[in-house]
Scaffold this active site. Structure first.
Site, mmCIF file in Angstrom:
data_model
loop_
_atom_site.group_PDB
_atom_site.id
_atom_site.type_symbol
_atom_site.label_atom_id
_atom_site.label_comp_id
_atom_site.label_asym_id
_atom_site.label_seq_id
_atom_site.Cartn_x
_atom_site.Cartn_y
_atom_site.Cartn_z
ATOM 1 N N THR A 279 -51.090 36.987 -25.021
ATOM 2 C CA THR A 279 -52.197 36.305 -25.678
ATOM 3 C C THR A 279 -51.635 35.186 -26.542
ATOM 4 O OG1 THR A 279 -53.573 38.287 -25.721
ATOM 5 C CG2 THR A 279 -54.164 36.523 -27.246
ATOM 6 N N PHE A 281 -52.165 32.610 -29.572
ATOM 7 C CA PHE A 281 -52.915 32.440 -30.811
ATOM 8 C C PHE A 281 -52.588 31.068 -31.403
ATOM 9 C CE2 PHE A 281 -52.359 36.915 -30.149
ATOM 10 C CZ PHE A 281 -53.491 37.539 -30.663
#
Length: 407
Positions: A279, A281
């Site tokens: 992921t 960010f």
């Protein structure tokens, strides 16, 4: 010591004769008189008729008062040393004719929400509860930070804008799940700046209350076959929900840290479909950082075509924008299109087939270059010619930390 103004006079008078070097009597407080006199030169009398101050201007008056006060304070110290205790003059503890400490202090930004002092931690907002992957990303981006959980992405944005937090760390895309569209919309809605990025490997674990394994052993053996699935806002929130409600027949998919925080047992680890589950960010702040060229940088922009001009709408403008980067050998790492919420529909009249309606889009692009580079500046100058709207979301260092798949 600064001399007094020639146009002013200050007299310190006492009703008693001057004391000898070895005083035998104490000066009564009531007999000590402070007299501040002012007089103006005759040439300036008319000009100063509206202001009655010591000397020809207010600066002289303030300077003389400060000198007088320092003299009396010095005299008080001498009197204390000789046993004379003058605690007040004319009913006042000091001779500060303008009591600065009583005046209201000008409000500063620090009064609204003090920024962390040198050596202290940053306050970093993230969406979710403790144990969420966003919390881990905040810790990776800003080690030793004070992580502030927020129940919604919108709250995390606003916490930075309202000086409750110094930064926000929010997910924008996952290698398996794709883009988090809500955060792309919020990037455009709010005026925060991207100041960095961090990539986090996701290691999903199957968690349950201790002892629950014996109650659902058959189902867990199949690792999810014939089970009821329920989506929640975040993984750590699911772990918290199981623990708080003492759900003995329910498991949660979350991080190993969530298991430690909520007293759950890890039934299985690394259950994500792909071990290379990452992921990405972004770190958000109120102010942008100064772009540099001494390390790899990435820049994020958003732009829109001109719905009223066929040459500046849809695929035509996208082709020209991509050409502006390709011509300068600038690599693009992401292209994301989102419907234009303020102008979602473009109507095109055609006498043969009637009225056609098309969606209008905003385009989000990440490219590998710093805004400090001339080639990036020239590329955006050319892009601006083809678009009706262009905004730089941030120019920030790339996350260059080595990545290791979860095994």
């Amino acid at each position: 010591m600064q001399a007094l103004s020639p146009s002013s006079s200050i007299a310190l008078k006492s009703a008693l004769p001057t004391r000898s070097p070895t005083p035998t009597n104490r000066v009564p407080r009531s007999q000590l008189v402070i007299q501040c006199a002012y007089r103006s030169d005759s040439a300036n009398a008319a000009a100063n008729s509206n202001f009655r101050g010591l000397g020809s201007n207010r600066a002289d008056w303030q300077s003389a008062c400060a000198i007088l006060a320092s003299k009396v304070v010095s005299q008080q110290k001498n009197d204390d040393a000789t046993g004379t205790n003058i605690t007040a003059v004319n009913g006042h503890k000091t001779l500060d004719l303008v009591p600065i400490e009583n005046l209201p202090k000008a409000l500063t930004i620090a009064d609204l929400s003090p920024a962390p002092m040198h050596g202290s931690t940053l306050r970093v907002a993230y969406q979710g509860v403790p144990g969420a992957y966003s919390e881990a990303a905040a810790g990776k981006a800003y080690p030793n930070c004070e992580a502030i959980p927020c129940d919604q992405f919108e709250v995390a944005f606003q916490s930075v804008e309202l000086w409750i937090a110094d930064r926000a760390v929010l997910p924008v895309e996952n290698s398996l799940g794709g883009s988090i569209h809500r955060n792309y919309d919020l990037l455009l809605h709010h005026r925060l700046h991207i100041v960095g990025e961090v990539q986090l490997s996701v290691n999903h674990c199957l968690l349950a209350l201790p002892g629950a394994l014996a109650q659902c052993e058959h189902t867990l053996t199949k690792l999810g076959y014939n089970v009821t699935r329920e989506a929640v806002d975040d993984t750590a929130g699911a772990a918290e929900f199981v623990a708080v409600n003492n759900l003995r027949d329910t498991a949660a998919i979350a991080s190993s840290r969530a298991a430690d925080l909520y007293g759950l047992q890890i039934l299985s680890e690394g259950i994500q479909d792909d071990s290379s589950n990452i992921t990405r960010f972004v770190m958000l702040a109120r102010d942008p950082i100064v772009p540099r060229t001494d390390r790899p940088f990435k820049t994020s922009i958003v732009f829109a075509g001109d719905g009223g001009n066929e040459d500046r709408a849809g695929t035509a403008v996208l082709f020209k924008v991509l050409s502006a980067f390709a011509f300068r050998n600038i690599s693009l790492t992401k292209i994301e299109s989102r419907p234009h919420r303020n102008q979602p529909i473009r109507v095109v009249d055609d006498a043969d087939v009637g009225t056609a309606k098309h969606f209008e889009y905003l385009f989000y692009i990440d490219f590998e270059a710093s805004m400090a580079e001339v080639r990036a500046q020239n590329a955006l100058a050319e892009v601006q010619e083809f678009t009706s709207f262009l905004r730089v979301l941030g120019s920030y260092p790339m996350d260059m930390t080595p990545w290791c798949p979860v095994t």
